[in-house]
Structures are given as C-alpha cells and as structure tokens.
Design a protein around this motif. Sequence first.
Motif, PDB file in Angstrom:
ATOM      1  N   ASP A 105      -3.188  56.741 -23.374  1.00 49.84           N
ATOM      2  CA  ASP A 105      -1.728  56.558 -23.663  1.00 49.84           C
ATOM      3  C   ASP A 105      -1.366  55.584 -22.494  1.00 49.84           C
ATOM      4  O   ASP A 105      -1.053  55.875 -21.340  1.00 49.84           O
ATOM      5  N   PRO A 106      -1.319  54.219 -22.904  1.00 43.47           N
ATOM      6  CA  PRO A 106      -0.922  53.073 -22.011  1.00 43.47           C
ATOM      7  C   PRO A 106       0.446  53.204 -21.030  1.00 43.47           C
ATOM      8  O   PRO A 106       1.517  53.784 -21.717  1.00 43.47           O
ATOM      9  N   LEU A 107       0.437  52.560 -19.925  1.00 47.93           N
ATOM     10  CA  LEU A 107       1.450  52.465 -19.083  1.00 47.93           C
ATOM     11  C   LEU A 107       2.282  51.276 -19.293  1.00 47.93           C
ATOM     12  O   LEU A 107       1.926  50.181 -19.537  1.00 47.93           O
ATOM     13  N   THR A 137      -3.600  44.517 -24.845  1.00 50.61           N
ATOM     14  CA  THR A 137      -2.353  44.134 -24.631  1.00 50.61           C
ATOM     15  C   THR A 137      -1.864  44.983 -23.697  1.00 50.61           C
ATOM     16  O   THR A 137      -2.369  45.871 -23.308  1.00 50.61           O
ATOM     17  N   VAL A 138      -0.645  44.483 -23.100  1.00 48.56           N
ATOM     18  CA  VAL A 138       0.031  45.121 -21.968  1.00 48.56           C
ATOM     19  C   VAL A 138       1.486  45.201 -22.437  1.00 48.56           C
ATOM     20  O   VAL A 138       2.199  44.382 -22.708  1.00 48.56           O
ATOM     21  N   ALA A 139       2.063  46.314 -21.919  1.00 48.33           N
ATOM     22  CA  ALA A 139       3.354  46.632 -22.028  1.00 48.33           C
ATOM     23  C   ALA A 139       4.263  46.283 -20.617  1.00 48.33           C
ATOM     24  O   ALA A 139       3.937  46.577 -19.652  1.00 48.33           O
ATOM     25  N   PRO A 148       5.122  55.248 -15.950  1.00 49.50           N
ATOM     26  CA  PRO A 148       5.860  55.871 -17.226  1.00 49.50           C
ATOM     27  C   PRO A 148       6.949  56.674 -16.555  1.00 49.50           C
ATOM     28  O   PRO A 148       6.999  56.647 -15.482  1.00 49.50           O
ATOM     29  N   SER A 149       7.593  57.351 -17.439  1.00 47.63           N
ATOM     30  CA  SER A 149       8.634  58.444 -16.858  1.00 47.63           C
ATOM     31  C   SER A 149       8.058  59.458 -15.932  1.00 47.63           C
ATOM     32  O   SER A 149       6.843  59.842 -16.237  1.00 47.63           O
ATOM     33  N   ALA A 150       8.832  60.009 -15.172  1.00 48.00           N
ATOM     34  CA  ALA A 150       8.123  60.859 -14.014  1.00 48.00           C
ATOM     35  C   ALA A 150       8.485  62.245 -14.361  1.00 48.00           C
ATOM     36  O   ALA A 150       9.077  63.274 -13.701  1.00 48.00           O
ATOM     37  N   LEU A 177       8.024  49.539 -31.772  1.00 51.49           N
ATOM     38  CA  LEU A 177       7.096  50.596 -31.429  1.00 51.49           C
ATOM     39  C   LEU A 177       8.035  51.830 -30.914  1.00 51.49           C
ATOM     40  O   LEU A 177       7.435  53.042 -31.317  1.00 51.49           O
ATOM     41  N   ARG A 178       9.222  51.730 -30.546  1.00 51.53           N
ATOM     42  CA  ARG A 178       9.865  53.012 -29.994  1.00 51.53           C
ATOM     43  C   ARG A 178      11.494  52.427 -30.193  1.00 51.53           C
ATOM     44  O   ARG A 178      11.820  51.454 -29.243  1.00 51.53           O
ATOM     45  N   HIS A 179      12.139  53.388 -30.507  1.00 53.21           N
ATOM     46  CA  HIS A 179      13.693  53.233 -30.324  1.00 53.21           C
ATOM     47  C   HIS A 179      14.024  53.376 -29.039  1.00 53.21           C
ATOM     48  O   HIS A 179      13.277  54.297 -28.426  1.00 53.21           O
ATOM     49  N   SER A 235       1.700  53.945 -29.018  1.00 48.98           N
ATOM     50  CA  SER A 235       2.810  54.230 -28.362  1.00 48.98           C
ATOM     51  C   SER A 235       2.953  55.681 -28.187  1.00 48.98           C
ATOM     52  O   SER A 235       2.955  56.115 -29.405  1.00 48.98           O
ATOM     53  N   PRO A 236       2.882  56.356 -26.980  1.00 45.51           N
ATOM     54  CA  PRO A 236       3.074  57.776 -26.884  1.00 45.51           C
ATOM     55  C   PRO A 236       4.402  58.153 -27.625  1.00 45.51           C
ATOM     56  O   PRO A 236       4.605  59.174 -28.271  1.00 45.51           O
ATOM     57  N   GLY A 237       5.342  57.286 -27.422  1.00 44.50           N
ATOM     58  CA  GLY A 237       6.805  57.682 -28.052  1.00 44.50           C
ATOM     59  C   GLY A 237       6.525  57.880 -29.527  1.00 44.50           C
ATOM     60  O   GLY A 237       7.336  58.394 -30.357  1.00 44.50           O
TER      61      GLY A 237
HETATM   62  P1  AMP Z   1       6.649  56.045 -21.122  1.00 40.30           P
HETATM   63  O1  AMP Z   1       6.716  55.107 -20.076  1.00 40.30           O
HETATM   64  O2  AMP Z   1       5.837  57.165 -20.585  1.00 40.30           O
HETATM   65  O3  AMP Z   1       8.157  56.290 -21.457  1.00 40.30           O
HETATM   66  O4  AMP Z   1       5.950  55.171 -22.428  1.00 40.30           O
HETATM   67  C1  AMP Z   1       5.507  54.058 -22.301  1.00 40.30           C
HETATM   68  C2  AMP Z   1       5.614  53.609 -23.601  1.00 40.30           C
HETATM   69  O5  AMP Z   1       5.029  52.169 -23.966  1.00 40.30           O
HETATM   70  C3  AMP Z   1       4.892  54.441 -24.504  1.00 40.30           C
HETATM   71  O6  AMP Z   1       5.329  54.667 -25.933  1.00 40.30           O
HETATM   72  C4  AMP Z   1       3.371  53.531 -24.673  1.00 40.30           C
HETATM   73  O7  AMP Z   1       2.645  53.837 -25.409  1.00 40.30           O
HETATM   74  C5  AMP Z   1       4.048  52.225 -24.738  1.00 40.30           C
HETATM   75  N1  AMP Z   1       2.880  51.109 -24.495  1.00 40.30           N
HETATM   76  C6  AMP Z   1       2.647  50.798 -23.333  1.00 40.30           C
HETATM   77  N2  AMP Z   1       1.577  49.926 -23.529  1.00 40.30           N
HETATM   78  C7  AMP Z   1       1.455  49.639 -24.591  1.00 40.30           C
HETATM   79  C8  AMP Z   1       0.377  48.727 -25.320  1.00 40.30           C
HETATM   80  N3  AMP Z   1      -0.378  47.929 -24.704  1.00 40.30           N
HETATM   81  N4  AMP Z   1       0.659  48.666 -26.684  1.00 40.30           N
HETATM   82  C9  AMP Z   1       1.540  49.628 -27.294  1.00 40.30           C
HETATM   83  N5  AMP Z   1       2.265  50.351 -26.609  1.00 40.30           N
HETATM   84  C10 AMP Z   1       2.268  50.382 -25.322  1.00 40.30           C
END
Ligand code: AMP
Length: 318
Positions: A56-58, A111-113, A136-138, A188-190, A216-218
């Motif tokens: 689950d990426p950050l 890829t990177v978010a 990520p969320s704490a 990927l997430r609302h 995306s974990p969302g």
């Molecule tokens: P969080 O910060 O825990 O709320 O979640 C971060 C969100 O960004 C999650 O939904 C991740 O899966 C998404 N995300 C982070 N890096 C990537 C990536 N490389 N590709 C797709 N989604 C990502």
Amino acid sequence: MRIKATRESIQLASSIIRKGGLVAFPTETVYGLGADALNPRAAAKIFEVKRRPTFDPLIVHIAEIEWLEKITRNIDKRVFKLIEKFWPGPLTLVLFKSPIVPDIVTAGLDTVAIRMPSHPAALELIKLSQTPIAAPSANLFGHLSPTTAEHVEKQLGEKTDLILDAGKCPVGVESTVLSLVGEKPVLLRHGGLPLEEIEKVIGKVARKSKRKKIQSPGQLARHYSPKTPLKIIKSSDQIPHNENIGILLFQKPAVKINAQAVEILSENGDLREAAANLFSALYRLDESGVKIIYAEPVPEFGLGQAIMDRLRRASRTR
Ligand code: AMP
Ligand code: MG
C-alpha cells in the motif's frame, strides 16, 4: 509526546524527520504520520507503526515545486494546469517516479503519489526538513482517519516520536487521488477536492476500473472504518426505535430522534462542514458504546462524493 505546533516545536519536528524519526503532523485534510520520503528505513517505520501492508504505497508531501521534478518524470501540461489551480491543496497526483524515490514508499510501483498540502504547519515542517515527507493518515491501517491530534494520540500515542497539534483539520477528509500516468486521467479516490472542480480544468476524468488490481488503499472494500458496525439507511424515517443505537445525520432532523447517541454533520446541510466533521462524529459514535450506527446519506455531489465513499466502505462487513 503531543505538543502545540509552534515555530520551535516544528523546528524540533524537522530535526526528528532529518534523523529518520516519525512525526505526526496536521494537514488540511487529516493528520499525517510523516517520515523522510528519501530514507527507506524511516519510511519503513511508517508501515510498522500503522500496521500497514507494504503493498500500500504512501503519498509524498512537498512544500516547494522544485521537488516535483526531482521525484517524478515525464510530467505534462495537465500536471502544470492542475497544480497551478489546486496546489497547495487536497489533490494528490500519481505520476511516474524518478529513481531517487525508494521502492518502499511506492510499494515497488513505477509511479509515485505526490501532493503539496496547504496547512501552514505542514508546509513549514516540510521546508525545514529539507526533504519530501512521506505521510499516510496517522491512524492504524483501515481505521478512522484522525482529524484532531487527540485522535492520533489515542491510536498511535507512544509509537511516534512527536505529535504536532494544530487543532482540527479544516477539510477533514483525505485528499482526492488522481492518476495522470495514462493518456486519460483516472480518479483513484474521492477526497477533499471535488471531482467536478478537476474536470473544469482538464475535462472528463475516468473512474478506476473495478477489475484492475488495487492501486490505492482507499480502493479496499472496507476502509476508513469505525469499530462499531455501520448501516446506511435511505432516510431518517427508517431509523428503528431502539435505545442502543447511534445515529449519524447529515443535517438537523425535522423531529426529535431518540437514540443513545446522535451526531449531526452540519445543522444547515453544508457539505463542506459535514466533511470536516465526519471522522470526529464517527469517533464519538464509536466511543459511545452503541451496538450499531445508522447513517443517513448525504447528497452525492461535491464533497458529498467523498463522504458517501467513506460511509459505504465503513458499512461493509470485515
Ligand atoms: P493514505 O495516505 O493512507 O490516506 O493513502 C494514500 C493514498 O494514495 C492511497 O489510496 C494510496 O494507495 C494512494 N497511492 C499512493 N501511491 C500511489 C501510487 N503510486 N499509485 C496509486 N495510488 C497511490
Ligand atoms: Mg489512510
């Protein structure tokens, strides 16, 4: 330790980040659990403390635009249009990564978010740390996201080196995540930036395909969840008469409702206010000792899409 975010405490926090430690800090969306995004050992601690699966990426947070080109590649016109309009703010972009981003941060993806938050304490912390911060969320994986420093303290308390407290997060739901690696932009997430706003700038945005593997974990079925079971009802007339229930209402009800715990997201039915109150209301319902939470739906446009997305995920059984 939880301390008020001030110039001095943020300075201290930045020295912890530089040494590879963990700092929980406020953003406009929710509190983040931050570590140096370019230090794989520091980033690994985030997964450990949150009990987050490493697939689950950050999200990587930056405070200066120069970092965008250092940690991504092949960015195009759409990226510049979006960041000009929405950064700093609750929009995360998924882009191709550069080699300096460690694999643990991106869960091995190419890829990177990335996002630039607008909260002044977050911006200051990132600038003083002189490195992008992965955060990520704490909260513990899958649980309610924290919108106050007390929420963070309850879930992660001693496991972080420092919690910076700046009160309640103004947006209150996580960032909107948009992928720009393909020809078509994909949602990927609302989240905190409504989809309609994005479409005004870059045109039609596709929804992620249901069949593809989770990016995306969302996207996990059950996520952002209270411990108490939650059921979405069609309208407030469907609420059963029972002492042991909690009720989450969008706005002030026409008639008085009898229940052990009632939370109103926004007296006047304002979606922005409702989003800002969502996670705090769910925390209080969780702590009220009710057996089940009945949630009234909110209108599904603007921020209502992010709220309904979180409620639907919370309503799925584990
Ligand atoms: P969080 O910060 O825990 O709320 O979640 C971060 C969100 O960004 C999650 O939904 C991740 O899966 C998404 N995300 C982070 N890096 C990537 C990536 N490389 N590709 C797709 N989604 C990502
Ligand atoms: Mg999260």
